[in-house]
Design a protein around this motif. Structure first.
Motif, PDB file in Angstrom:
ATOM      1  N   HIS A   8      17.635 -10.329  35.384  1.00 32.05           N
ATOM      2  CA  HIS A   8      18.202 -10.034  34.069  1.00 32.05           C
ATOM      3  C   HIS A   8      18.508 -11.347  33.350  1.00 32.05           C
ATOM      4  CE1 HIS A   8      21.454  -8.941  31.203  1.00 32.05           C
ATOM      5  NE2 HIS A   8      20.626  -7.935  30.980  1.00 32.05           N
ATOM      6  N   LEU A   9      18.015 -11.471  32.143  1.00 36.06           N
ATOM      7  CA  LEU A   9      18.250 -12.662  31.330  1.00 36.06           C
ATOM      8  C   LEU A   9      19.401 -12.431  30.368  1.00 36.06           C
ATOM      9  CD1 LEU A   9      17.368 -15.505  30.434  1.00 36.06           C
ATOM     10  CD2 LEU A   9      15.723 -14.399  28.899  1.00 36.06           C
ATOM     11  N   MET A  10      19.342 -11.308  29.632  1.00 37.49           N
ATOM     12  CA  MET A  10      20.409 -11.010  28.674  1.00 37.49           C
ATOM     13  C   MET A  10      20.281  -9.583  28.169  1.00 37.49           C
ATOM     14  SD  MET A  10      19.343 -12.915  25.144  1.00 37.49           S
ATOM     15  CE  MET A  10      17.965 -12.351  24.166  1.00 37.49           C
ATOM     16  N   THR A  11      21.387  -9.102  27.656  1.00 36.14           N
ATOM     17  CA  THR A  11      21.418  -7.852  26.914  1.00 36.14           C
ATOM     18  C   THR A  11      21.597  -8.219  25.452  1.00 36.14           C
ATOM     19  OG1 THR A  11      22.362  -6.663  28.781  1.00 36.14           O
ATOM     20  CG2 THR A  11      22.630  -5.662  26.602  1.00 36.14           C
ATOM     21  N   LEU A  12      20.750  -7.683  24.601  1.00 37.34           N
ATOM     22  CA  LEU A  12      20.748  -7.976  23.169  1.00 37.34           C
ATOM     23  C   LEU A  12      21.095  -6.699  22.410  1.00 37.34           C
ATOM     24  CD1 LEU A  12      19.880 -10.049  20.858  1.00 37.34           C
ATOM     25  CD2 LEU A  12      17.654  -8.915  20.981  1.00 37.34           C
ATOM     26  N   THR A  13      22.170  -6.748  21.639  1.00 33.56           N
ATOM     27  CA  THR A  13      22.603  -5.606  20.837  1.00 33.56           C
ATOM     28  C   THR A  13      22.440  -5.972  19.369  1.00 33.56           C
ATOM     29  OG1 THR A  13      24.209  -5.007  22.540  1.00 33.56           O
ATOM     30  CG2 THR A  13      24.542  -4.064  20.344  1.00 33.56           C
ATOM     31  N   LEU A  14      21.673  -5.168  18.626  1.00 31.83           N
ATOM     32  CA  LEU A  14      21.390  -5.474  17.226  1.00 31.83           C
ATOM     33  C   LEU A  14      22.045  -4.477  16.285  1.00 31.83           C
ATOM     34  CD1 LEU A  14      17.576  -6.336  17.356  1.00 31.83           C
ATOM     35  CD2 LEU A  14      19.546  -7.872  17.573  1.00 31.83           C
ATOM     36  N   GLY A 103      15.839   9.884  11.121  1.00 31.07           N
ATOM     37  CA  GLY A 103      17.118   9.271  11.456  1.00 31.07           C
ATOM     38  C   GLY A 103      17.818   9.821  12.682  1.00 31.07           C
ATOM     39  N   ALA A 104      17.154  10.685  13.443  1.00 30.29           N
ATOM     40  CA  ALA A 104      17.777  11.258  14.638  1.00 30.29           C
ATOM     41  C   ALA A 104      17.957  10.187  15.716  1.00 30.29           C
ATOM     42  CB  ALA A 104      16.917  12.392  15.184  1.00 30.29           C
ATOM     43  N   VAL A 105      19.061  10.274  16.439  1.00 31.00           N
ATOM     44  CA  VAL A 105      19.264   9.436  17.613  1.00 31.00           C
ATOM     45  C   VAL A 105      18.661  10.196  18.788  1.00 31.00           C
ATOM     46  CG1 VAL A 105      20.946   8.342  19.143  1.00 31.00           C
ATOM     47  CG2 VAL A 105      21.339   8.360  16.672  1.00 31.00           C
ATOM     48  N   LEU A 106      17.685   9.567  19.429  1.00 25.69           N
ATOM     49  CA  LEU A 106      16.927  10.216  20.498  1.00 25.69           C
ATOM     50  C   LEU A 106      17.555   9.974  21.864  1.00 25.69           C
ATOM     51  CD1 LEU A 106      13.380   9.073  19.317  1.00 25.69           C
ATOM     52  CD2 LEU A 106      14.584  11.193  18.718  1.00 25.69           C
ATOM     53  N   LYS A 107      17.219  10.826  22.803  1.00 22.06           N
ATOM     54  CA  LYS A 107      17.619  10.633  24.194  1.00 22.06           C
ATOM     55  C   LYS A 107      16.675   9.587  24.800  1.00 22.06           C
ATOM     56  CE  LYS A 107      19.027  15.423  24.593  1.00 22.06           C
ATOM     57  NZ  LYS A 107      18.652  16.739  25.128  1.00 22.06           N
ATOM     58  N   PRO A 108      17.178   8.684  25.644  1.00 20.69           N
ATOM     59  CA  PRO A 108      16.326   7.635  26.227  1.00 20.69           C
ATOM     60  C   PRO A 108      15.070   8.156  26.917  1.00 20.69           C
ATOM     61  CG  PRO A 108      18.619   7.173  26.680  1.00 20.69           C
ATOM     62  CD  PRO A 108      18.580   8.548  26.059  1.00 20.69           C
ATOM     63  N   GLU A 109      15.130   9.339  27.499  1.00 20.19           N
ATOM     64  CA  GLU A 109      13.953   9.870  28.204  1.00 20.19           C
ATOM     65  C   GLU A 109      12.891  10.412  27.248  1.00 20.19           C
ATOM     66  OE1 GLU A 109      17.209  13.059  28.258  1.00 20.19           O
ATOM     67  OE2 GLU A 109      17.128  10.914  28.656  1.00 20.19           O
ATOM     68  N   GLU A 110      13.188  10.451  25.938  1.00 21.07           N
ATOM     69  CA  GLU A 110      12.225  10.973  24.967  1.00 21.07           C
ATOM     70  C   GLU A 110      11.248   9.926  24.446  1.00 21.07           C
ATOM     71  OE1 GLU A 110      13.905  14.500  22.409  1.00 21.07           O
ATOM     72  OE2 GLU A 110      15.307  12.796  22.254  1.00 21.07           O
ATOM     73  N   SER A 112       9.648   5.518  24.843  1.00 19.30           N
ATOM     74  CA  SER A 112       9.513   4.261  25.578  1.00 19.30           C
ATOM     75  C   SER A 112       9.520   3.125  24.564  1.00 19.30           C
ATOM     76  CB  SER A 112       8.204   4.246  26.372  1.00 19.30           C
ATOM     77  OG  SER A 112       7.967   2.960  26.906  1.00 19.30           O
ATOM     78  N   LEU A 113      10.421   2.177  24.751  1.00 18.30           N
ATOM     79  CA  LEU A 113      10.521   0.995  23.892  1.00 18.30           C
ATOM     80  C   LEU A 113      10.403  -0.222  24.793  1.00 18.30           C
ATOM     81  CD1 LEU A 113      11.095  -0.549  21.283  1.00 18.30           C
ATOM     82  CD2 LEU A 113      13.521   0.000  21.569  1.00 18.30           C
ATOM     83  N   ALA A 114       9.286  -0.940  24.686  1.00 15.96           N
ATOM     84  CA  ALA A 114       9.029  -2.098  25.534  1.00 15.96           C
ATOM     85  C   ALA A 114       8.519  -3.258  24.690  1.00 15.96           C
ATOM     86  CB  ALA A 114       8.023  -1.748  26.621  1.00 15.96           C
ATOM     87  N   GLY A 138      14.183  -1.250  25.644  1.00 17.18           N
ATOM     88  CA  GLY A 138      15.231  -0.985  24.676  1.00 17.18           C
ATOM     89  C   GLY A 138      15.634   0.465  24.614  1.00 17.18           C
ATOM     90  N   GLU A 139      16.847   0.658  24.106  1.00 16.45           N
ATOM     91  CA  GLU A 139      17.365   1.992  23.834  1.00 16.45           C
ATOM     92  C   GLU A 139      17.842   2.036  22.396  1.00 16.45           C
ATOM     93  OE1 GLU A 139      20.160   3.741  26.485  1.00 16.45           O
ATOM     94  OE2 GLU A 139      19.011   3.195  28.262  1.00 16.45           O
ATOM     95  N   GLN A 140      17.578   3.134  21.748  1.00 19.59           N
ATOM     96  CA  GLN A 140      17.971   3.347  20.363  1.00 19.59           C
ATOM     97  C   GLN A 140      19.441   3.772  20.312  1.00 19.59           C
ATOM     98  OE1 GLN A 140      16.934   7.111  18.945  1.00 19.59           O
ATOM     99  NE2 GLN A 140      17.014   6.587  16.784  1.00 19.59           N
ATOM    100  N   THR A 141      20.184   3.250  19.315  1.00 20.79           N
ATOM    101  CA  THR A 141      21.524   3.738  19.003  1.00 20.79           C
ATOM    102  C   THR A 141      21.574   3.952  17.490  1.00 20.79           C
ATOM    103  OG1 THR A 141      22.643   1.638  18.507  1.00 20.79           O
ATOM    104  CG2 THR A 141      22.465   2.254  20.843  1.00 20.79           C
TER     105      THR A 141
END
Length: 153
Positions: A8-14, A103-110, A112-114, A138-141
Motif C-alpha cells: 500500500h502506497l497511499m489512500t487518496l480521497t478526492l 448521480g446515483a451512488v453505486l455499491k462497490p460490487e456494481e 470496477s474502477l482501476a 477506487g470506490e465512488q462516494t
C-alpha cells in the motif's frame, strides 16, 4: 508462477465539483467532460498531505466504458509539491452506468474502477516516487472517489 509484489502506497480521497463539470460534447472518442477536483487528502506510510485543485478529463466511450485521465498537484505535510497523474477506466453494466450518469451512488460490487499512476517529484525526500510503478482501485462516494494506490515490485 511468481506472485505480484505490492504494498500500500497511499489512500487518496478526492472532492469533485460535479455541478461544475464542463461538457465539451460528443467527440469522435466519445462524450468529453472535464470534472474539477477541488481538493482532498492523501495518506500512507511514507506519503501524507493535501490535494490541490486539478481535474479529471473524462470520456464516456460509445461502448459504455468511462475513461478517466486525472492530473493533480499534491502538497505533502512537509510542504513538498508532487505531480500525480493517473489513467484508467470505470466499468459497469449498462443499467448501472445509466444510474451512475444520473448521480446515483453505486455499491462497490456494481462496478470496477482501476487506474495506473505516475508521480513526479523534485524534492529530495520524495525523489523515490519518480521510479514508482503504481496501480490503484477506487470506490465512488457522493463527494468523489476514494482510491487505494499500491506500489508494484
Amino acid at each position: 508462477m511468481t506472485e505480484l509484489k505490492h504494498k500500500h502506497l497511499m489512500t487518496l480521497t478526492l472532492s469533485v465539483d460535479f455541478a461544475g463539470m464542463m461538457v465539451i460534447g460528443q467527440t469522435p472518442a466519445g462524450l468529453r467532460r472535464i470534472a474539477p477536483v477541488t481538493g482532498g487528502s492523501f495518506s500512507g506510510e511514507r506519503l501524507n498531505g493535501k490535494v490541490l485543485p486539478g481535474a479529471d478529463w473524462v470520456i464516456n466511450r460509445p461502448d459504455g466504458v468511462m475513461e478517466i485521465d486525472v492530473r493533480l498537484p499534491l502538497q505533502t505535510d512537509d510542504g513538498a509539491m508532487i505531480y500525480l497523474t493517473y489513467q484508467g477506466r470505470f466499468l459497469a453494466e449498462p443499467d448501472v452506468m445509466a444510474r451512475f450518469a444520473k448521480g446515483a451512488v453505486l455499491k462497490p460490487e456494481e462496478y470496477s474502477l482501476a487506474v495506473t499512476a505516475k508521480f513526479e517529484a523534485g524534492a529530495e525526500q520524495y525523489l523515490w516516487l519518480n521510479d514508482v510503478v503504481a496501480v490503484g482501485t477506487g470506490e465512488q462516494t457522493a463527494d468523489g472517489p476514494v482510491y487505494s494506490f499500491f506500489e508494484i515490485g
